[in-house]
Design a protein around this motif. Structure first.
Motif, mmCIF file in Angstrom:
data_model
loop_
_atom_site.group_PDB
_atom_site.id
_atom_site.type_symbol
_atom_site.label_atom_id
_atom_site.label_comp_id
_atom_site.label_asym_id
_atom_site.label_seq_id
_atom_site.Cartn_x
_atom_site.Cartn_y
_atom_site.Cartn_z
ATOM 1 N N ALA A 341 -6.298 -9.320 5.793
ATOM 2 C CA ALA A 341 -6.145 -8.837 4.429
ATOM 3 C C ALA A 341 -7.092 -9.592 3.508
ATOM 4 C CB ALA A 341 -4.697 -9.001 3.973
ATOM 5 N N SER A 342 -7.219 -10.907 3.705
ATOM 6 C CA SER A 342 -8.085 -11.643 2.784
ATOM 7 C C SER A 342 -9.555 -11.315 3.049
ATOM 8 C CB SER A 342 -7.801 -13.142 2.823
ATOM 9 O OG SER A 342 -8.295 -13.681 4.008
ATOM 10 N N ILE A 346 -8.079 -8.694 -0.210
ATOM 11 C CA ILE A 346 -6.742 -8.405 -0.725
ATOM 12 C C ILE A 346 -5.862 -9.623 -0.466
ATOM 13 C CG2 ILE A 346 -4.749 -6.858 -0.560
ATOM 14 C CD1 ILE A 346 -6.665 -4.871 0.837
ATOM 15 N N GLU A 347 -5.298 -10.169 -1.494
ATOM 16 C CA GLU A 347 -4.383 -11.281 -1.283
ATOM 17 C C GLU A 347 -3.044 -10.696 -0.848
ATOM 18 O OE1 GLU A 347 -4.747 -14.475 -0.909
ATOM 19 O OE2 GLU A 347 -6.860 -13.936 -1.169
ATOM 20 N N ALA A 348 -2.609 -11.109 0.336
ATOM 21 C CA ALA A 348 -1.303 -10.638 0.770
ATOM 22 C C ALA A 348 -0.276 -11.211 -0.207
ATOM 23 C CB ALA A 348 -1.027 -11.124 2.178
ATOM 24 N N GLN A 349 0.630 -10.358 -0.637
ATOM 25 C CA GLN A 349 1.542 -10.789 -1.691
ATOM 26 C C GLN A 349 2.895 -11.159 -1.113
ATOM 27 O OE1 GLN A 349 1.017 -9.082 -5.285
ATOM 28 N NE2 GLN A 349 -1.102 -8.630 -4.797
ATOM 29 N N ASN A 351 4.014 -10.151 1.494
ATOM 30 C CA ASN A 351 4.625 -9.037 2.222
ATOM 31 C C ASN A 351 4.060 -8.912 3.626
ATOM 32 O OD1 ASN A 351 2.123 -8.203 1.544
ATOM 33 N ND2 ASN A 351 2.717 -6.273 0.580
ATOM 34 N N ARG A 381 -3.822 -1.757 1.912
ATOM 35 C CA ARG A 381 -3.998 -1.394 0.500
ATOM 36 C C ARG A 381 -2.787 -0.625 -0.038
ATOM 37 N NH1 ARG A 381 -8.894 -2.743 -1.462
ATOM 38 N NH2 ARG A 381 -10.656 -2.850 -0.035
ATOM 39 N N SER A 383 0.143 -1.004 0.798
ATOM 40 C CA SER A 383 1.306 -1.885 0.629
ATOM 41 C C SER A 383 1.209 -2.680 -0.683
ATOM 42 C CB SER A 383 1.409 -2.851 1.817
ATOM 43 O OG SER A 383 0.419 -3.860 1.686
ATOM 44 N N GLN A 384 0.089 -2.561 -1.383
ATOM 45 C CA GLN A 384 -0.082 -3.278 -2.640
ATOM 46 C C GLN A 384 0.676 -2.561 -3.758
ATOM 47 O OE1 GLN A 384 -1.480 -5.960 -1.085
ATOM 48 N NE2 GLN A 384 -2.597 -6.259 -2.987
ATOM 49 N N TYR A 387 -0.382 1.009 -5.979
ATOM 50 C CA TYR A 387 -1.375 1.822 -5.267
ATOM 51 C C TYR A 387 -1.219 3.287 -5.660
ATOM 52 C CZ TYR A 387 -4.233 3.658 -1.487
ATOM 53 O OH TYR A 387 -5.218 4.292 -0.773
ATOM 54 N N LYS A 517 -11.992 0.455 -6.506
ATOM 55 C CA LYS A 517 -11.879 -0.982 -6.764
ATOM 56 C C LYS A 517 -13.105 -1.511 -7.505
ATOM 57 C CE LYS A 517 -8.043 -0.951 -4.801
ATOM 58 N NZ LYS A 517 -6.896 -0.846 -5.690
#
Ligand SMILES: [Zn+2]
Length: 531
Positions: A341-342, A346-349, A351, A381, A383-384, A387, A517
Motif C-alpha cells: 500500500a505504501s 497510500i497510507e494504510a489507515q 485497516n 484504494r 478501502s480508503q 473513495y 489523484k
C-alpha cells in the motif's frame, strides 16, 4: 568515460526473429540512445539494404548530441580495389562520422567460405581500413569469428587484426560471432591481442551459450574499452550481448564509467520504451529492469527487506530506475499489505487486517493478485475512506451467434452509471471480449477521454477446477496498456463473460482513479454528453 558503448540494436538487433523496425522507429530509437549517452549508434548496412540508406539520409537531420552515427559493411571483395568497391563506397556515402567494417579472421572462413587466399584476405582488410581512413572516418574494425579463428590458428587470427591495426583502424573489436566461447577463453584471447597491437579494443559477443554478457565483461577486464551490444539483448538466434545488463554491471560493480549516474537511473525507462517502439513485450524477469527483478514474495524475505533492503537485493533498484515490488499472495502477512500500500502511495489507515482478510477470502475463491497488481491496487484504494467509483456496472448482456453462411458475430450491451447518469450502449465485436471492450469504451470515453488511449494488450483464461468440467470456474487475466504504462486485472466467475467484464471494469477504473489523484480527471462530475 572508461568504456565506450556501441549499440547495434538497429543493425544486429533487427536480425532478431519477429522484430521489425520501420525507418521512423529507428529514428526514434536513435534519439533515445543518444539522450541516454550511448557513444556509437550503428544504424544499418547501407551497402545491402535500401531501407538503411533512407535511415542514414534521415538520421543526418537528427542532430545527435552525443553519439556517433555508424554505418556498417564489409571489407572489399577479393581481387578488387577498395575505391571501386560498391559496398565501401556506400559506406562513405552514408556520410557518418564512424564506420564499422567486418572482415575474416578464421582460416576456415577465408578459404572455404570466401574462397580466397589467406594473403588476399589480409590485403582486403588493410585496403578497406586505409580507404575509410583516407575518407576521414573513425574506423571500427569488427574481427568476425575472432575467437573461433584464434582457437583454430592463433597466429593467423592475430595477423588479421594486426593488418587492420597497421592500416590505421581506430578500434579492433573481437567478435564471438557464433556465441560459443566461454569467458576464460575470451580473457585469454583478448590478452593475446592486447599484447600484439596497440589499438583500442572492443568486444562483440553473441548469446548462443547464454554467456554474451559474461563474455563482454570478461573482455573488459582483459582490456577492452568498447562494448558492442543491443538493447534488451535482441539479435539473431539467441541474441546479442544485452547492454541493459552490461551497463549497470560495468558501472555499479566494476567501477567502469560509461554513462552518467542520472542516465543510469533511466535504464529501466530506456529498456521499456525501446520495447514499446519495437512492439515487443518487456520480459518480467529481465535482470535489473524487469518488473520482477526486485520482487519479493515470501513473508520472511519481505520483512527482511523492510528492515535492510540489501538483505535480498544485489543493488538498490532506484540506481537503474526500477523499483522494489512486494508481491501480494497467499503468503502475505500484514507487513506485505502495508508495504504494498505504501508503494502505491497510500497510507494504510489501520485497516490492513480487514484488507488482508478480504484478500485471503478472495484468494480462496480463485483470485490471484500477484499477477493482477491493478486489481490489488483498486482493492486498496477502494478501502480508503471517501473513495468515489468513477462508474458502476449495472447490466451486461452479450449475444453471440453464428448463422449459416456468415462468420461468428458478437454484440455486447452494457448499462453503466456514471455520476447520476445512466448510459446504455451497444457495440459489436469479432468475439465476445472484443464486443464487451468496445461497449465499455463507447460508454465511458465521452466522460473520460483519457480512456481513448487505453487498450487491451493481452487476455488469458485459466480453468480453475477442471474436474468440474463445464461448471468449472474460470479466471480471466487482462493486461491493459496506455502508452508505456501497463497494468493487469483479474476476474473470477463460473461465467467467462462475467469474469471478463469484471476484469475489464477494473482495467478501466484504475487509470481513472490514478488520474484523479493527480487532478487530471475529475470523477463523478462528468460533463453531460449528448445533452
Ligand atoms: Zn553480431
Amino acid at each position: 568515460m572508461d568504456i565506450q558503448l556501441f549499440d547495434t540494436t538497429l543493425r544486429d538487433g533487427t536480425q532478431s526473429e519477429g522484430l521489425s523496425l520501420s525507418v521512423e522507429d529507428k529514428i526514434k530509437i536513435a534519439r533515445m540512445l543518444d539522450g541516454f549517452g550511448i557513444h556509437f549508434i550503428e544504424g544499418g548496412y547501407p551497402g545491402s539494404n535500401p531501407k538503411d540508406v533512407e535511415f542514414f539520409r534521415k538520421a543526418r537531420q537528427l542532430g545527435l548530441k552525443h553519439a556517433k552515427l555508424t554505418a556498417f559493411g564489409s571489407t572489399r571483395k577479393a581481387g578488387s580495389r577498395a575505391d571501386q568497391d560498391p559496398n565501401l563506397r556506400a559506406l562513405v556515402e552514408a556520410d557518418t562520422p564512424a564506420v564499422c567494417i567486418f572482415g575474416k579472421s578464421w582460416t576456415l572462413h577465408v578459404t572455404k567460405v570466401l574462397g580466397t587466399t589467406l594473403e588476399e584476405n589480409l590485403a582486403m582488410i588493410a585496403d578497406s581500413v586505409s580507404f575509410l581512413k583516407k575518407n576521414g572516418r573513425e574506423v571500427v574494425y569488427d574481427a568476425e569469428h575472432f575467437f573461433d579463428g584464434f582457437r583454430a590458428d592463433p597466429a593467423y587470427a592475430l595477423a588479421a587484426v594486426s593488418a587492420a591495426a597497421k592500416a590505421g583502424a581506430d578500434w579492433i573489436t573481437m567478435c564471438d560471432t557464433n556465441g560459443g566461447s566461454l569467458p576464460s577463453f575470451v580473457t585469454h584471447a583478448v590478452k593475446a591481442v592486447r599484447a600484439a597491437v596497440p589499438t583500442r579494443l572492443g568486444i562483440h559477443s553473441h548469446n548462443d551459450s547464454d554467456l554474451a554478457v559474461a563474455n563482454a565483461l570478461a573482455a573488459v577486464e582483459a582490456g577492452c574499452t568498447q562494448v558492442q551490444g543491443t538493447i534488451n539483448g535482441w539479435g539473431e538466434r539467441c541474441g546479442n550481448a544485452n547492454l541493459i545488463s552490461i551497463i549497470p554491471a560495468l558501472q555499479l560493480k566494476m567501477e567502469k564509467r560509461c554513462v552518467s549516474d542520472e542516465n543510469l537511473e533511466r535504464l529501466t525507462e530506456l529498456s521499456r520504451a525501446v520495447s514499446e517502439i519495437a512492439n515487443v513485450r518487456p520480459r518480467a524477469h529481465a535482470p535489473y529492469v524487469g518488473v520482477s527483478a526486485f520482487a519479493h514474495k515470501g513473508g520472511a524475505h519481505v520483512s527482511a527487506v523492510e528492515k535492510i533492503t540489501a538483505s535480498y537485493e544485489h543493488i538498490a533498484p532506484e540506481r537503474v530506475g526500477n523499483r522494489r515490488h512486494i508481491v501480494v499472495s497467499e503468503l502475505s502477512g500484514r507487513g506485505n499489505v502495508r508495504l504494498r500500500a505504501s508503494e502505491l502511495g497510500i497510507e494504510a489507515q489501520g485497516n490492513e487486517a480487514a484488507l488482508l482478510g478480504r484478500i485471503k477470502e478472495m484468494e480462496s475463491r480463485g483470485y490471484q493478485f500477484e499477477a493482477a497488481e491493478g486489481s490489488f491496487e483498486l482493492l486498496v484504494r477502494r478501502s480508503q475512506p471517501g473513495y468515489v467509483l468513477p462508474f458502476e456496472v449495472l447490466d451486461v448482456v452479450l449475444i453471440s451467434e453464428r448463422r449459416r453462411g456468415s462468420e461468428m458475430f458478437a454484440e455486447a450491451t452494457v448499462k453503466l452509471k456514471v455520476g447520476d447518469q445512466v448510459v446504455h450502449t451497444v457495440a459489436e465485436g469479432t468475439g465476445p471480449v472484443h464486443a464487451l471492450d468496445s461497449a465499455f469504451h463507447k460508454a465511458l470515453n465521452p466522460f473520460y477521454p483519457l480512456l481513448t488511449e487505453v487498450r487491451l494488450s493481452d487476455y488469458k483464461v485459466r480453468i480453475l477446477d477442471p474436474e468440474m468440467a463445464t461448471e468449472a470456474k474460470v479466471r480471466v487475466l487482462l493486461e491493459t496498456a496506455s502508452g508505456e504504462n501497463r497494468w493487469s486485472t483479474i476476474g473470477v466467475s463460473q461465467n467467462i463473460i462475467e469474469a471478463s467484464s469484471e476484469a475489464l471494469a477494473d482495467a478501466l477504473e484504475l487509470p481513472l482513479v490514478r488520474a484523479s489523484k493527480t487532478g487530471d480527471v475529475v470523477i463523478n462530475a462528468p460533463k453531460a454528453v449528448g445533452a
